[in-house]
Design a protein around this motif. Structure first.
Motif, PDB file in Angstrom:
ATOM      1  N   SER A  52     -26.770  -5.140-125.394  1.00 51.84           N
ATOM      2  CA  SER A  52     -27.304  -5.273-124.039  1.00 51.84           C
ATOM      3  C   SER A  52     -26.308  -6.034-123.165  1.00 51.84           C
ATOM      4  N   PRO A  53     -26.235  -5.681-121.886  1.00 53.83           N
ATOM      5  CA  PRO A  53     -25.283  -6.364-120.999  1.00 53.83           C
ATOM      6  C   PRO A  53     -25.692  -7.812-120.761  1.00 53.83           C
ATOM      7  N   LEU A  54     -24.675  -8.676-120.632  1.00 52.08           N
ATOM      8  CA  LEU A  54     -24.922 -10.072-120.282  1.00 52.08           C
ATOM      9  C   LEU A  54     -25.242 -10.208-118.788  1.00 52.08           C
ATOM     10  N   PHE A  55     -24.773  -9.259-118.023  1.00 53.36           N
ATOM     11  CA  PHE A  55     -24.995  -9.249-116.576  1.00 53.36           C
ATOM     12  C   PHE A  55     -26.174  -8.314-116.310  1.00 53.36           C
ATOM     13  N   ASP A  56     -27.373  -8.881-116.275  1.00 52.77           N
ATOM     14  CA  ASP A  56     -28.572  -8.065-116.110  1.00 52.77           C
ATOM     15  C   ASP A  56     -29.101  -8.148-114.680  1.00 52.77           C
ATOM     16  N   GLY A  57     -30.263  -7.537-114.444  1.00 43.92           N
ATOM     17  CA  GLY A  57     -30.835  -7.497-113.106  1.00 43.92           C
ATOM     18  C   GLY A  57     -31.179  -8.871-112.571  1.00 43.92           C
ATOM     19  N   ALA A  58     -31.624  -9.776-113.439  1.00 41.70           N
ATOM     20  CA  ALA A  58     -31.959 -11.129-112.994  1.00 41.70           C
ATOM     21  C   ALA A  58     -30.725 -11.863-112.482  1.00 41.70           C
TER      22      ALA A  58
END
Length: 446
Positions: free
Chosen positions: A145-151
């Motif tokens: 999963s990406p570390l840069f998410d929507g939050a």
């Protein structure tokens, strides 16, 4: 409460006179004085003493030094004295800024890789999350999963909006630089601009009934009546090489169908080389004429008698002006506030420039997006000349104060704090003098 920084202490304790503009290293020669205790880059130069607002209250060195650090809140020394509404709005914004961003961890995010955006797996995103007060990603999420998410993207957008950066949710160089400067830097910039706002006329005081405010940082003009803005427009102001000065002056008259007296440096760099290349026909095509002096009774001379090579070399100064009408660079009207800087407000045929975000493009004067609207506010109607080809002076019945300041932190019409770029480097110079950490970068802008 906010801590009393060294910068705030020095700004508050103004009993000991600051150096005049002429004595500040690197400051331009200034034919006008600053107010008592004035500071270059903070105070407006006094062009007309009658235009100057009531000087803000000053604290003594002893009183400011004795003020408990935990009690200082950015308030004026005398809470009962009126201040310009912008001061009050910036003070509130300072408190909100401290609550929103002041308590975040001081984590450095290296700018040594590609721009980070939604979906990236760059490990620096973990530092970015810490810096913005977010926890680690969901530990139950797949390791891919990406570390840069929507939050993180939304939090970054909030940071960008609060710091005058393009709101794209991407961690590019400008955004990382703003994050790494830390909140103290931006808080000090708010404090500087509170002081600039405190030097503007407060409601109910002399000169507050009707005046013009030009913000050379944001390149915008406001018309004020009884302490409230009643109109606004974009302006074009000076380049970093020819900055528009901070000053308080009186608008006394306007010239309808004005001549444009071309600045001598432009005559040297532009007009003279074109005459050498194309002959005096260039002057006729541009509707330029040459005069023998800069006096009001100057006489037109034959351009063929001029040594244009000497003008181009800078060994001879020459007065050249453009005739009224047509595509005159001054447009239909210029508003005169007599001063030795040669600064005035004027119309312009180059309307496309007002569609640009960056409008520090002039030789120092203030070009108006809607000169006719300003004329109607000043005179009640757009004045007309007796001839479309003749310059005509129209005096104001009552001079109108004009305040040119430099607000690198302001309030949007929606009530949001907005930073502008320190285009002229005035914030940087002040912070370098007052901050033991030394010079600071100019920061992001709108």
């Amino acid at each position: 409460m906010l801590k009393l920084t060294r910068l705030a202490l020095i700004l508050a304790a103004a009993a000991a006179p600051f150096p005049s503009a002429a004595s500040v290293p690197g400051a331009p020669d200034d034919p006008y004085s600053l107010p008592a205790g004035g500071e270059q880059g903070l105070d407006m130069a006094v062009v007309d003493a009658d235009a100057m607002p009531q000087e803000p209250e000053q604290a003594s060195d002893d009183a400011a030094a004795a003020m408990p650090a935990e009690q200082w809140s950015g308030a004026p020394v005398d809470l009962m004295r009126p201040v310009h509404p912008l001061y009050t709005e910036l003070r509130r914004a300072l408190v909100r800024y401290q609550l929103d961003w002041g308590g975040l961890p001081k984590v450095f995010v290296p700018d040594n890789g590609p721009m980070m955006a939604l979906g990236t797996t760059d490990r620096r995103a973990l530092l970015l999350r810490q810096r913005l007060g977010l926890g680690a990603p969901d530990p139950l999420a797949p390791t891919s999963s990406p570390l840069f998410d929507g939050a993180l993207e939304q939090r970054l957008k909030n940071f960008q909006a609060a710091h005058g950066l393009p709101v794209d949710g991407k961690a590019g160089a400008a955004t990382l630089a703003a994050l790494n400067r830390g909140t103290d830097y931006y808080r000090q910039r708010i404090l500087l601009n509170m002081e600039r706002a405190r030097r503007l006329p407060a409601p109910g005081t002399a000169n507050a009934a009707k005046y013009i405010l030009v913000d050379a940082a944001a390149a915008r003009l406001w018309m004020y009546e009884e302490g409230r803005p009643v109109g606004s427009m974009k302006v074009v102001v000076g380049t970093p090489q020819s900055p528009t000065p901070m000053m308080a002056a009186l608008m006394r008259y306007a010239n309808v169908n004005p001549f444009w007296n071309i600045p001598p440096d432009l005559v040297q760099k532009t007009v003279a080389p074109n005459v050498i290349a194309h002959g005096v026909k260039y002057l006729a095509d541009k509707r330029y004429e040459v005069l023998d002096t800069w006096e009001s009774d100057a006489k037109v001379i034959n351009p063929a008698t001029v040594d244009w090579k000497a003008v181009a070399a800078g060994t001879q100064e020459l007065r050249v002006r453009q005739l009224p009408g047509g595509a005159n660079f001054m447009g239909e009207i210029k508003f005169m506030l007599p001063n030795h800087y040669g600064i005035y407000l004027h119309d312009t045929p180059a309307k496309a420039l007002f569609g640009q975000d960056e409008r520090h493009l002039s030789n120092g004067c203030v070009r108006l997006e809607d000169a006719r609207r300003l004329a109607r506010w000043v005179f009640g109607d757009m004045p007309r000349a007796s001839s479309p080809d003749a310059e005509q002076r129209v005096d104001l019945k009552q001079p109108i104060p004009v305040y040119i300041t430099y607000l690198t932190a302001g309030i949007t019409p929606e009530g949001r704090l907005a930073f502008a770029s320190d285009t002229y480097g005035r914030d940087g110079q002040l912070l370098a003098r007052f901050d033991p950490l030394g010079p600071q970068p100019s920061g992001g802008g709108r």
